[in-house]
Scaffold this motif. Structure first.
Motif, PDB file in Angstrom:
ATOM      1  N   ALA A  50       0.826  -1.202   0.000  1.00 22.96           N
ATOM      2  CA  ALA A  50       0.000   0.000   0.000  1.00 22.96           C
ATOM      3  C   ALA A  50       0.861   1.252   0.000  1.00 22.96           C
ATOM      4  O   ALA A  50       2.021   1.238   0.381  1.00 22.96           O
ATOM      5  CB  ALA A  50      -0.910  -0.009   1.230  1.00 22.96           C
ATOM      6  N   VAL A  53       2.084   6.284   4.368  1.00 24.31           N
ATOM      7  CA  VAL A  53       1.216   7.240   5.035  1.00 24.31           C
ATOM      8  C   VAL A  53       1.503   8.663   4.582  1.00 24.31           C
ATOM      9  O   VAL A  53       0.619   9.494   4.493  1.00 24.31           O
ATOM     10  CB  VAL A  53       1.393   7.115   6.565  1.00 24.31           C
ATOM     11  N   SER A  56      -0.673  10.555   2.113  1.00 21.79           N
ATOM     12  CA  SER A  56      -2.017  10.983   2.470  1.00 21.79           C
ATOM     13  C   SER A  56      -1.944  11.980   3.617  1.00 21.79           C
ATOM     14  O   SER A  56      -1.078  11.895   4.479  1.00 21.79           O
ATOM     15  CB  SER A  56      -2.870   9.777   2.892  1.00 21.79           C
ATOM     16  N   PRO A  60      -3.696   8.654  10.727  1.00 24.46           N
ATOM     17  CA  PRO A  60      -3.985   7.219  10.811  1.00 24.46           C
ATOM     18  C   PRO A  60      -5.028   6.925  11.878  1.00 24.46           C
ATOM     19  O   PRO A  60      -5.130   7.626  12.890  1.00 24.46           O
ATOM     20  CB  PRO A  60      -2.620   6.611  11.174  1.00 24.46           C
ATOM     21  N   THR A 114       3.631  -0.749   8.775  1.00 25.13           N
ATOM     22  CA  THR A 114       3.220   0.641   8.528  1.00 25.13           C
ATOM     23  C   THR A 114       2.674   0.810   7.116  1.00 25.13           C
ATOM     24  O   THR A 114       1.757   1.605   6.882  1.00 25.13           O
ATOM     25  CB  THR A 114       4.390   1.617   8.760  1.00 25.13           C
ATOM     26  N   GLN A 115       3.214   0.049   6.163  1.00 26.35           N
ATOM     27  CA  GLN A 115       2.706   0.110   4.790  1.00 26.35           C
ATOM     28  C   GLN A 115       1.324  -0.544   4.698  1.00 26.35           C
ATOM     29  O   GLN A 115       0.396   0.017   4.118  1.00 26.35           O
ATOM     30  CB  GLN A 115       3.677  -0.581   3.836  1.00 26.35           C
ATOM     31  N   ARG A 118      -1.237   1.447   6.841  1.00 24.14           N
ATOM     32  CA  ARG A 118      -1.261   2.903   6.615  1.00 24.14           C
ATOM     33  C   ARG A 118      -1.169   3.659   7.935  1.00 24.14           C
ATOM     34  O   ARG A 118      -2.003   4.506   8.253  1.00 24.14           O
ATOM     35  CB  ARG A 118      -2.523   3.310   5.842  1.00 24.14           C
ATOM     36  N   THR A 119      -0.165   3.329   8.689  1.00 26.31           N
ATOM     37  CA  THR A 119      -0.023   3.931  10.009  1.00 26.31           C
ATOM     38  C   THR A 119       1.425   4.309  10.261  1.00 26.31           C
ATOM     39  O   THR A 119       2.243   4.370   9.330  1.00 26.31           O
ATOM     40  CB  THR A 119      -0.544   2.970  11.097  1.00 26.31           C
TER      41      THR A 119
END
Length: 243
Positions: A50, A53, A56, A60, A114-115, A118-119
């Motif tokens: 993904a 972060v 965006s 998160p 984290t990927q 998304r955090t």
């Protein structure tokens, strides 16, 4: 008694002899020098994961803390340690990890989680109490490298909701077949860790989904019951990891 004086050799001859001796010594040292070391890393391949972060502006939904990871003492060294039999290992001086295996595993796990989620990994970093945090801990009980056969990771891991008593403890045993060569052996460990990372990511998502009100508010929830989901299925997460 008279002694005959021997003629002194020319200075050029002396310098030539010294140079020849130094050159011979350098050649001998070069012949005895160790071959150059090769370094390997478990750094996650995020090409197909993904978007990070940072792409965006949305905050998160939760944060994670990936704690330092324990590995068996016999492999907790920079050199690659390979199995030569059920009770024998070989330490490879020229084949080395870029950092200690526990650090390699933690860094790759943190990057992958984290990927996928998304955090942000906030371990050791100050953060707001308003956002729920899930702490990921792992104890690698077996980290076996069998050249030309398989790479095996056997890990007990947990996901705990910080500021509550919700904790999920699971075990993952992944064996990846490998061919000859140390590059493919390291790649086998990367693939095994990718499968475990996918299970942990599923566990974090399940923990947040089982307690949506608590996750949304970041409340501690002391004195209230929490729901702890079952450990994710290895078969269900293997496809997500590309296995």
């Amino acid at each position: 008694m008279m002694f005959a004086r021997l003629p002194r050799p020319p200075r050029a001859l002396l310098r030539g002899a010294v140079y020849a001796g130094a050159l011979a010594a350098a050649v001998a040292l070069a012949a005895c020098a160790s071959p150059p070391s090769r370094f390997y890393t478990l750094g996650a391949d995020t090409a197909g994961s993904a978007a990070p972060v940072s792409a965006s502006t949305a905050a998160p939904a939760w944060l994670i803390e990936v704690a330092p990871i324990d590995v068996p003492p016999q492999v907790a060294k920079n050199q690659l340690v390979v199995q030569t039999g059920p009770t024998q290992v070989k330490v490879l001086e020229e084949e080395r990890w870029a950092s200690l295996p526990g650090d390699e595993i933690r860094r790759a796990l943190s990057t992958t989680l984290t990927q996928q989620l998304r955090t942000i990994d906030v371990y050791g970093t100050a953060h707001s109490d308003a956002t729920p945090v899930y702490r990921v801990s792992m104890n690698v009980q077996r980290f076996e490298s069998w050249p030309g056969s398989h790479a095996l990771m056997d890990a007990v891991w947990s996901v705990r909701a910080v500021r509550s008593n919700a904790v999920m403890t699971c075990r993952s045993v992944v064996s990846e077949p490998v061919g000859g060569g140390y590059d493919v052996l390291v790649e086998g460990h990367r693939q095994a860790l990718a499968q475990i990372s996918a299970q942990i990511a599923s566990a974090v998502q399940a923990m947040a989904a089982a307690n949506p009100a608590r996750a949304a508010s970041g409340a501690s929830g002391k004195g209230t019951s929490v729901v702890v989901p079952a450990c994710p299925s290895a078969a269900a997460t293997k496809a997500a990891a590309g296995g």
